[in-house]
Structures are given as C-alpha cells and as structure tokens.
Design a protein around this motif. Structure first.
Motif, mmCIF file in Angstrom:
data_model
loop_
_atom_site.group_PDB
_atom_site.id
_atom_site.type_symbol
_atom_site.label_atom_id
_atom_site.label_comp_id
_atom_site.label_asym_id
_atom_site.label_seq_id
_atom_site.Cartn_x
_atom_site.Cartn_y
_atom_site.Cartn_z
ATOM 1 N N GLU A 81 -34.319 -8.139 31.875
ATOM 2 C CA GLU A 81 -34.980 -9.275 32.531
ATOM 3 C C GLU A 81 -36.496 -9.153 32.472
ATOM 4 O O GLU A 81 -37.193 -10.131 32.221
ATOM 5 N N LYS A 82 -37.016 -7.953 32.711
ATOM 6 C CA LYS A 82 -38.462 -7.730 32.612
ATOM 7 C C LYS A 82 -38.946 -8.035 31.197
ATOM 8 O O LYS A 82 -40.025 -8.613 31.005
ATOM 9 N N PHE A 83 -38.161 -7.627 30.224
ATOM 10 C CA PHE A 83 -38.468 -7.871 28.817
ATOM 11 C C PHE A 83 -38.612 -9.372 28.562
ATOM 12 O O PHE A 83 -39.604 -9.827 28.007
ATOM 13 N N LYS A 84 -37.622 -10.127 29.016
ATOM 14 C CA LYS A 84 -37.655 -11.581 28.811
ATOM 15 C C LYS A 84 -38.815 -12.222 29.569
ATOM 16 O O LYS A 84 -39.423 -13.174 29.083
ATOM 17 N N LYS A 85 -39.117 -11.716 30.732
ATOM 18 C CA LYS A 85 -40.199 -12.284 31.543
ATOM 19 C C LYS A 85 -41.538 -12.174 30.811
ATOM 20 O O LYS A 85 -42.325 -13.123 30.799
ATOM 21 N N ILE A 86 -41.801 -11.031 30.197
ATOM 22 C CA ILE A 86 -43.048 -10.885 29.438
ATOM 23 C C ILE A 86 -43.056 -11.848 28.258
ATOM 24 O O ILE A 86 -44.074 -12.500 27.985
ATOM 25 N N LEU A 87 -41.940 -11.950 27.565
ATOM 26 C CA LEU A 87 -41.883 -12.863 26.417
ATOM 27 C C LEU A 87 -42.227 -14.289 26.824
ATOM 28 O O LEU A 87 -43.031 -14.956 26.171
ATOM 29 N N TRP A 88 -41.606 -14.752 27.900
ATOM 30 C CA TRP A 88 -41.756 -16.152 28.281
ATOM 31 C C TRP A 88 -42.996 -16.430 29.124
ATOM 32 O O TRP A 88 -43.711 -17.387 28.870
ATOM 33 N N GLN A 89 -43.264 -15.597 30.118
ATOM 34 C CA GLN A 89 -44.396 -15.892 30.995
ATOM 35 C C GLN A 89 -45.737 -15.480 30.397
ATOM 36 O O GLN A 89 -46.750 -16.070 30.719
ATOM 37 N N TYR A 90 -45.737 -14.466 29.593
ATOM 38 C CA TYR A 90 -47.005 -14.033 29.009
ATOM 39 C C TYR A 90 -47.224 -14.668 27.634
ATOM 40 O O TYR A 90 -48.174 -15.410 27.442
ATOM 41 N N PHE A 91 -46.327 -14.385 26.697
ATOM 42 C CA PHE A 91 -46.550 -14.856 25.337
ATOM 43 C C PHE A 91 -46.304 -16.354 25.185
ATOM 44 O O PHE A 91 -47.188 -17.082 24.748
ATOM 45 N N PHE A 92 -45.125 -16.814 25.538
ATOM 46 C CA PHE A 92 -44.790 -18.215 25.288
ATOM 47 C C PHE A 92 -45.643 -19.165 26.122
ATOM 48 O O PHE A 92 -46.201 -20.133 25.598
ATOM 49 N N THR A 93 -45.772 -18.889 27.408
ATOM 50 C CA THR A 93 -46.462 -19.816 28.294
ATOM 51 C C THR A 93 -47.979 -19.740 28.165
ATOM 52 O O THR A 93 -48.648 -20.765 28.222
ATOM 53 N N GLN A 94 -48.514 -18.533 27.986
ATOM 54 C CA GLN A 94 -49.963 -18.386 28.056
ATOM 55 C C GLN A 94 -50.665 -18.106 26.736
ATOM 56 O O GLN A 94 -51.798 -18.520 26.549
ATOM 57 N N ARG A 95 -50.035 -17.385 25.856
ATOM 58 C CA ARG A 95 -50.750 -16.907 24.679
ATOM 59 C C ARG A 95 -50.487 -17.710 23.411
ATOM 60 O O ARG A 95 -51.375 -17.832 22.574
ATOM 61 N N ILE A 96 -49.295 -18.222 23.241
ATOM 62 C CA ILE A 96 -48.981 -18.979 22.036
ATOM 63 C C ILE A 96 -49.221 -20.456 22.328
ATOM 64 O O ILE A 96 -48.499 -21.083 23.097
ATOM 65 N N LYS A 97 -50.268 -20.970 21.726
ATOM 66 C CA LYS A 97 -50.674 -22.354 21.987
ATOM 67 C C LYS A 97 -49.962 -23.303 21.027
ATOM 68 O O LYS A 97 -49.761 -22.973 19.856
ATOM 69 N N PRO A 98 -49.579 -24.478 21.526
ATOM 70 C CA PRO A 98 -48.983 -25.476 20.627
ATOM 71 C C PRO A 98 -49.958 -25.827 19.495
ATOM 72 O O PRO A 98 -51.167 -25.839 19.688
ATOM 73 N N VAL A 99 -49.389 -26.086 18.336
ATOM 74 C CA VAL A 99 -50.180 -26.376 17.140
ATOM 75 C C VAL A 99 -49.699 -27.691 16.550
ATOM 76 O O VAL A 99 -48.499 -27.975 16.531
ATOM 77 N N SER A 100 -50.626 -28.458 16.040
ATOM 78 C CA SER A 100 -50.287 -29.728 15.391
ATOM 79 C C SER A 100 -49.544 -29.461 14.084
ATOM 80 O O SER A 100 -49.952 -28.595 13.305
ATOM 81 N N PRO A 101 -48.484 -30.223 13.833
ATOM 82 C CA PRO A 101 -47.745 -30.056 12.568
ATOM 83 C C PRO A 101 -48.609 -30.356 11.340
ATOM 84 O O PRO A 101 -48.265 -29.965 10.230
ATOM 85 N N GLU A 102 -49.717 -31.043 11.545
ATOM 86 C CA GLU A 102 -50.603 -31.361 10.424
ATOM 87 C C GLU A 102 -51.244 -30.107 9.835
ATOM 88 O O GLU A 102 -51.554 -30.076 8.650
ATOM 89 N N ASN A 103 -51.437 -29.099 10.668
ATOM 90 C CA ASN A 103 -51.975 -27.823 10.188
ATOM 91 C C ASN A 103 -50.788 -26.943 9.789
ATOM 92 O O ASN A 103 -50.301 -26.150 10.570
ATOM 93 N N LYS A 104 -50.335 -27.125 8.578
ATOM 94 C CA LYS A 104 -49.059 -26.552 8.124
ATOM 95 C C LYS A 104 -48.955 -25.039 8.295
ATOM 96 O O LYS A 104 -47.941 -24.541 8.772
ATOM 97 N N ASP A 105 -49.979 -24.285 7.912
ATOM 98 C CA ASP A 105 -49.911 -22.820 8.001
ATOM 99 C C ASP A 105 -49.803 -22.361 9.449
ATOM 100 O O ASP A 105 -48.952 -21.536 9.793
ATOM 101 N N LYS A 106 -50.687 -22.867 10.304
ATOM 102 C CA LYS A 106 -50.665 -22.472 11.712
ATOM 103 C C LYS A 106 -49.390 -22.962 12.406
ATOM 104 O O LYS A 106 -48.836 -22.278 13.262
ATOM 105 N N TYR A 107 -48.932 -24.132 12.003
ATOM 106 C CA TYR A 107 -47.714 -24.680 12.606
ATOM 107 C C TYR A 107 -46.493 -23.838 12.222
ATOM 108 O O TYR A 107 -45.636 -23.560 13.049
ATOM 109 N N HIS A 108 -46.444 -23.411 10.976
ATOM 110 C CA HIS A 108 -45.340 -22.556 10.514
ATOM 111 C C HIS A 108 -45.331 -21.240 11.307
ATOM 112 O O HIS A 108 -44.277 -20.774 11.742
#
Length: 160
Positions: A81-108
């Motif tokens: 559970e701690k493992f998943k919490k870091i993945l979702w609350q730290y990386f997914f929610t805060q660190r990985i920013k949504p990217v426009s599909p127009e920027n193909k490399d960053k979006y991929h």
C-alpha cells in the motif's frame, strides 16, 4: 451526556489524527525523486522478505510462528500500500504533468509513465494477493524501467 462525550471524542480524535503522504500537495518546490525511488525499492525488498518469511512460517504449527506469520502478512500488505501511495500521490498526482498529444515525443513518454504506474500498482496488488516472489521481481523490473524513463538516465548499476 453520553452522546456529547462520544461526539467530543470523535472531534478530538480527528483533530489530532494525521495522514502520512508521500509529499505535501502544496507547490513548495521541495522534491526528492531519488529518495522516493529509494523508498520504492526498499518497499519491494520488504515485500520480498515478507513473502520468504510467510513461506517459512507457514510450515510451523506453534502459536508463536502463527503470530509471526500474521505479522509478516500485515507487513507485506502494508508495504504494498505504501508503494502504491508513492506512485499515485507523489508521481502521478504531482510530478507527471499532463502533456498535449500534439507534442508527440513528450506525449508518448507521458503515456508510458502512466502505463507503468498502472502496471506497478497492479503488481503491488498481486503481491498482496499472493506469496510468490515472481510479483516482487516484476515490480523491480517495472520500477527500473519507470525510473529510467522518468529520470532520463539509464543506470547500469542499480544499487537499490
């Protein structure tokens, strides 16, 4: 009077209750991605050791071993559970920013990071459901891939 005491107890408890998060969710700018990866690898190692101890203690019938068995199961599940919490609350929610599909490399890259977080979460769940180290090995494999993609560094010598 009884209700008042009960309500007061609930209010008092919730006032002093604290939640542990992977990092605050205010834009403080203080992040340590390396520390998070170190924790994730430590959690996998803890889950792996827990699985070994569960298998070992499952063969014993004395009360002490049964007690320890339960404790190792709880430990394994808590670290998943701690493992998943870091993945979702730290990386997914805060660190990985949504990217426009127009920027193909960053979006991929963005899509692959999200996919890896989902896969890591799935295998953390499998660790909770099973006592097979093939799931912790899969977590290591996927976490290495995620770390390399996220940091942009290919680390030949993982010291985790």
């Amino acid at each position: 009077m009884k209700k008042f005491v009960m309500v007061l107890g609930i209010v008092f408890s919730s006032f002093f209750a604290t939640n542990v998060y992977a990092h605050c969710q205010i834009p403080c700018g203080i992040y340590d991605d390396g520390a998070r990866f170190t924790l994730l690898y430590e959690y996998i190692a803890t889950m792996d050791k827990s699985i070994s101890k569960i298998k070992e203690l499952s063969k014993k019938t004395d009360a002490y071993s049964k007690n320890q068995l339960v404790r190792w199961v709880i430990n394994k599940d808590k670290h998943a559970e701690k493992f998943k919490k870091i993945l979702w609350q730290y990386f997914f929610t805060q660190r990985i920013k949504p990217v426009s599909p127009e920027n193909k490399d960053k979006y991929h890259k963005y899509l692959r990071e999200v996919e890896l977080i989902h896969q890591l979460s799935f295998y953390a769940m499998k660790v909770k459901q099973n006592v097979d180290t093939k799931y912790t090995q899969k977590l290591i494999e996927l976490l290495k891939e995620f770390e390399e993609l996220y940091t942009g560094k290919k680390d030949k010598d993982h010291h985790h």
